[in-house]
Write a protein that holds these residues in place. Sequence first.
Motif, PDB file in Angstrom:
ATOM      1  N   TYR A 208       1.792  31.619  -6.234  1.00  0.00           N
ATOM      2  CA  TYR A 208       2.868  32.562  -6.739  1.00  0.00           C
ATOM      3  C   TYR A 208       4.214  32.099  -6.194  1.00  0.00           C
ATOM      4  O   TYR A 208       5.249  31.848  -6.877  1.00  0.00           O
TER       5      TYR A 208
ATOM      6  N   HIS B  76       5.527  29.982  -9.348  1.00  0.00           N
ATOM      7  CA  HIS B  76       5.639  31.215 -10.353  1.00  0.00           C
ATOM      8  C   HIS B  76       7.143  31.687 -10.021  1.00  0.00           C
ATOM      9  O   HIS B  76       7.939  31.861 -10.687  1.00  0.00           O
ATOM     10  N   GLN B  77       7.371  32.073  -8.561  1.00  0.00           N
ATOM     11  CA  GLN B  77       8.494  33.059  -8.207  1.00  0.00           C
ATOM     12  C   GLN B  77       9.558  32.068  -8.381  1.00  0.00           C
ATOM     13  O   GLN B  77      10.713  32.750  -8.866  1.00  0.00           O
TER      14      GLN B  77
ATOM     15  N   GLU C  28      10.823  30.296 -11.079  1.00  0.00           N
ATOM     16  CA  GLU C  28      10.829  30.533 -12.476  1.00  0.00           C
ATOM     17  C   GLU C  28      11.865  31.893 -12.823  1.00  0.00           C
ATOM     18  O   GLU C  28      12.836  31.789 -13.543  1.00  0.00           O
ATOM     19  N   ALA C  29      11.200  33.022 -12.119  1.00  0.00           N
ATOM     20  CA  ALA C  29      11.917  34.225 -12.049  1.00  0.00           C
ATOM     21  C   ALA C  29      11.655  35.188 -11.293  1.00  0.00           C
ATOM     22  O   ALA C  29      10.406  34.846 -10.328  1.00  0.00           O
ATOM     23  N   PHE C  30      12.141  36.270 -10.933  1.00  0.00           N
ATOM     24  CA  PHE C  30      11.739  37.338  -9.904  1.00  0.00           C
ATOM     25  C   PHE C  30      10.565  37.994 -10.224  1.00  0.00           C
ATOM     26  O   PHE C  30       9.763  38.046  -8.944  1.00  0.00           O
ATOM     27  N   LEU C  31      10.271  38.498 -11.133  1.00  0.00           N
ATOM     28  CA  LEU C  31       9.087  39.310 -11.538  1.00  0.00           C
ATOM     29  C   LEU C  31       7.727  38.572 -11.869  1.00  0.00           C
ATOM     30  O   LEU C  31       8.087  37.736 -12.858  1.00  0.00           O
TER      31      LEU C  31
ATOM     32  N   GLN D 230       7.889  38.251 -15.746  1.00  0.00           N
ATOM     33  CA  GLN D 230       9.047  37.199 -16.174  1.00  0.00           C
ATOM     34  C   GLN D 230       8.508  35.862 -15.925  1.00  0.00           C
ATOM     35  O   GLN D 230       8.696  34.913 -16.666  1.00  0.00           O
ATOM     36  N   ASN D 231       7.746  35.640 -14.701  1.00  0.00           N
ATOM     37  CA  ASN D 231       7.465  34.203 -14.366  1.00  0.00           C
ATOM     38  C   ASN D 231       5.955  33.758 -14.664  1.00  0.00           C
ATOM     39  O   ASN D 231       5.648  32.590 -14.362  1.00  0.00           O
TER      40      ASN D 231
END
Length: 149
Positions: free
Chosen positions: A83, A87-88, A90-93, A96-97
Amino acid sequence: MLIRLNQAQPYVLSLFRFVVGLLFAFHGAATLFGMFGGTEAETGAWPGWYAAVIQLVCGTLVALGLGTRAAAFLASGSMAYAYFKVHQPEAFLPLQNGGEPSAMFCWAFLLLVFTGPGAVALDRFFGSRNAASAAGSAARQDQAPAVSV
């Protein structure tokens, strides 16, 4: 009604453990072997191939209830890594990611670290055999005469 629900809790926890472990193992099999519509990762490629090995092995162990707490701890950590490293940025939530599966697996496995495998698990079977043999050897030691030097 609440009493009946509480009595079912260890069995439902076992079912939860089995389903989460099986789903995790399927992710690993999909990445390692291209099964279930997945794409096969190159052997030894960081981090995908190693993550898939962890997913397959830990998912299988958790599903069987064998070494549940240790396997769940490793699985939870690998999903936290996935995560925050993949993933993180790429975007905060997570919505979104694309990190929702990683976040859910991370927290589900962390829960299993603290709750244990539930009532139906190989840990319980081997644990009861080991406990019975330990109790038997302790009883034999109690019966043995004390030897002083």
